[in-house]
Design an enzyme around this catalytic site. Structure first.
Site, PDB file in Angstrom:
ATOM      1  N   SER A 137       0.891  -1.207  -0.056  1.00 63.10           N
ATOM      2  CA  SER A 137      -0.097  -0.245  -0.062  1.00 63.10           C
ATOM      3  C   SER A 137       0.779   1.347  -0.138  1.00 63.10           C
ATOM      4  O   SER A 137       0.387   2.580  -0.361  1.00 63.10           O
ATOM      5  CB  SER A 137      -0.934  -0.003   1.142  1.00 63.10           C
ATOM      6  OG  SER A 137      -0.200  -0.257   2.449  1.00 63.10           O
TER       7      SER A 137
ATOM      8  N   ASP B 196       5.442  -7.171   2.413  1.00 60.59           N
ATOM      9  CA  ASP B 196       4.614  -7.519   1.348  1.00 60.59           C
ATOM     10  C   ASP B 196       5.484  -8.112   0.146  1.00 60.59           C
ATOM     11  O   ASP B 196       6.458  -7.506   0.011  1.00 60.59           O
ATOM     12  CB  ASP B 196       3.568  -6.564   0.669  1.00 60.59           C
ATOM     13  CG  ASP B 196       2.112  -6.615   0.900  1.00 60.59           C
ATOM     14  OD1 ASP B 196       1.629  -7.884   1.145  1.00 60.59           O
ATOM     15  OD2 ASP B 196       1.734  -5.690   1.203  1.00 60.59           O
TER      16      ASP B 196
ATOM     17  N   GLU C 219      -9.349  -9.903   3.299  1.00 62.63           N
ATOM     18  CA  GLU C 219      -9.688  -8.420   3.067  1.00 62.63           C
ATOM     19  C   GLU C 219     -10.990  -8.463   2.116  1.00 62.63           C
ATOM     20  O   GLU C 219     -11.315  -8.967   1.379  1.00 62.63           O
ATOM     21  CB  GLU C 219      -8.560  -7.833   2.048  1.00 62.63           C
ATOM     22  CG  GLU C 219      -9.041  -6.344   1.632  1.00 62.63           C
ATOM     23  CD  GLU C 219      -7.782  -5.554   1.226  1.00 62.63           C
ATOM     24  OE1 GLU C 219      -6.658  -6.019   1.055  1.00 62.63           O
ATOM     25  OE2 GLU C 219      -7.859  -4.327   0.759  1.00 62.63           O
TER      26      GLU C 219
HETATM   27  O1  KIV Z   1      -0.366  -3.438   1.463  1.00 63.08           O
HETATM   28  C1  KIV Z   1      -1.309  -3.357   2.532  1.00 63.08           C
HETATM   29  O2  KIV Z   1      -1.255  -2.415   3.146  1.00 63.08           O
HETATM   30  C2  KIV Z   1      -2.100  -4.341   2.818  1.00 63.08           C
HETATM   31  C3  KIV Z   1      -2.997  -4.323   4.065  1.00 63.08           C
HETATM   32  C4  KIV Z   1      -4.007  -3.090   3.734  1.00 63.08           C
HETATM   33  C5  KIV Z   1      -3.206  -5.622   4.414  1.00 63.08           C
HETATM   34  O3  KIV Z   1      -2.096  -5.575   2.130  1.00 63.08           O
END
Ligand code: KIV
Length: 277
Positions: free
Chosen positions: A58, A96, A194
């Site tokens: 994100s 991520d 999600e």
């Molecule tokens: O990228 C992110 O911040 C996420 C969360 C919103 C779960 O995957």
């Protein structure tokens, strides 16, 4: 004695790890998670008592100003992970795997290792259901802790046709539960769910032994996660229904993060207005 080194580093509580999270699920203690992208906020979030900090892709939207997470690279993730890791003491650090960084088992392992060795991540998160079983299995076989992100998958936004609630049709909901079970069997240590109706959140939580962390997945899951800038009222534009601005009534970002952690732990968040049916 086991924690002498931690005391020397000024840590009053032992760091969170995968088994802490499993115990929290077993004991029904809600797991409070937030994103962070730099060392200063990481420190604030950690001190507020957050259990898991995610360096989310994100960051492509809230830091880099893109419309989606698709442009984020492995190098971006390593940089932000490394700076966040310097701000953490107790929280468990998850990172991520960005778009197209885990298309084959070999590529996924190579990038996961970079996130851990160069970025300091303790777990990697990847998006996808049944199609990712081979990747999850390969990472798990090499003892890489994995979080499997199902439901709304932002990296697939162009394929899904927008950021929409997932699992409203019965078949889709059933598939999501089956995917969660298969991902757990393949070695996933956490499932992140999600933007799904509350009853789907509960069904997924009941179906697996590993913790299920929700974002817009209702109050029945084992933990909650939100984007830090959303809870601090920094994010511009329209926010998803599941977001609560914790800066309202808070004197500082630290107070807001503490209010969020308390609301998750007491199950005051998410309330009915944050949930989907
Ligand atoms: O990228 C992110 O911040 C996420 C969360 C919103 C779960 O995957």
């Amino acid at each position: 004695m086991a924690y002498k080194q931690l005391e020397q580093r000024g840590m009053s509580q032992p760091p969170v790890n995968v088994s802490t999270l499993r115990t929290m699920k077993a004991e029904r203690e809600p797991i409070a998670c937030l994103t962070a992208y730099d060392a200063s906020f990481a420190c604030i979030v950690d001190q507020a008592g957050t259990d898991v900090v995610l360096v989310g892709d994100s960051l492509g939207m809230v830091i880099q100003g893109h419309d989606t997470t698709v442009p984020v690279t492995v190098a971006d993730m390593i940089y932000h992970c490394r700076v966040v890791s310097r701000g953490l003491r107790r929280a468990f650090l998850m990172a991520d795997m960005p778009f197209m960084s885990y298309t084959t088992p070999v590529q996924a392992l190579e990038n996961a290792v970079r996130l851990m060795q160069e970025g300091g991540a303790m777990m990697v998160k990847l998006e996808g259901g049944g199609g990712q079983l081979g990747i999850v299995e390969h990472l798990a076989r090499h003892d890489i802790p994995v979080c499997a992100h199902i439901g709304l998958r932002p990296q697939s936004v162009h394929k899904l046709g927008g950021f929409r609630v997932q699992g409203r049709e019965e078949g889709q909901a059933r598939q999501m539960v089956e995917d969660a079970v298969a991902l757990e069997r393949a070695g996933a240590d956490i499932v992140l769910l999600e933007c799904v109706p509350t009853d789907v959140g509960q069904a997924v939580r009941d179906a697996v032994a590993v913790p299920v962390i929700g974002i817009g997945a209702g109050p029945q899951v084992d933990g909650q996660i939100l984007v830090l800038y959303d809870i601090l009222g920094i994010t511009q534009g329209r926010l998803p229904r599941f977001v609560q601005d914790f800066m309202e009534g808070a004197g500082s970002p630290g107070d807001a993060c503490e209010a969020y952690v308390k609301a998750v732990k007491t199950r005051a968040y998410p309330a009915a207005q944050h949930c989907f049916s």
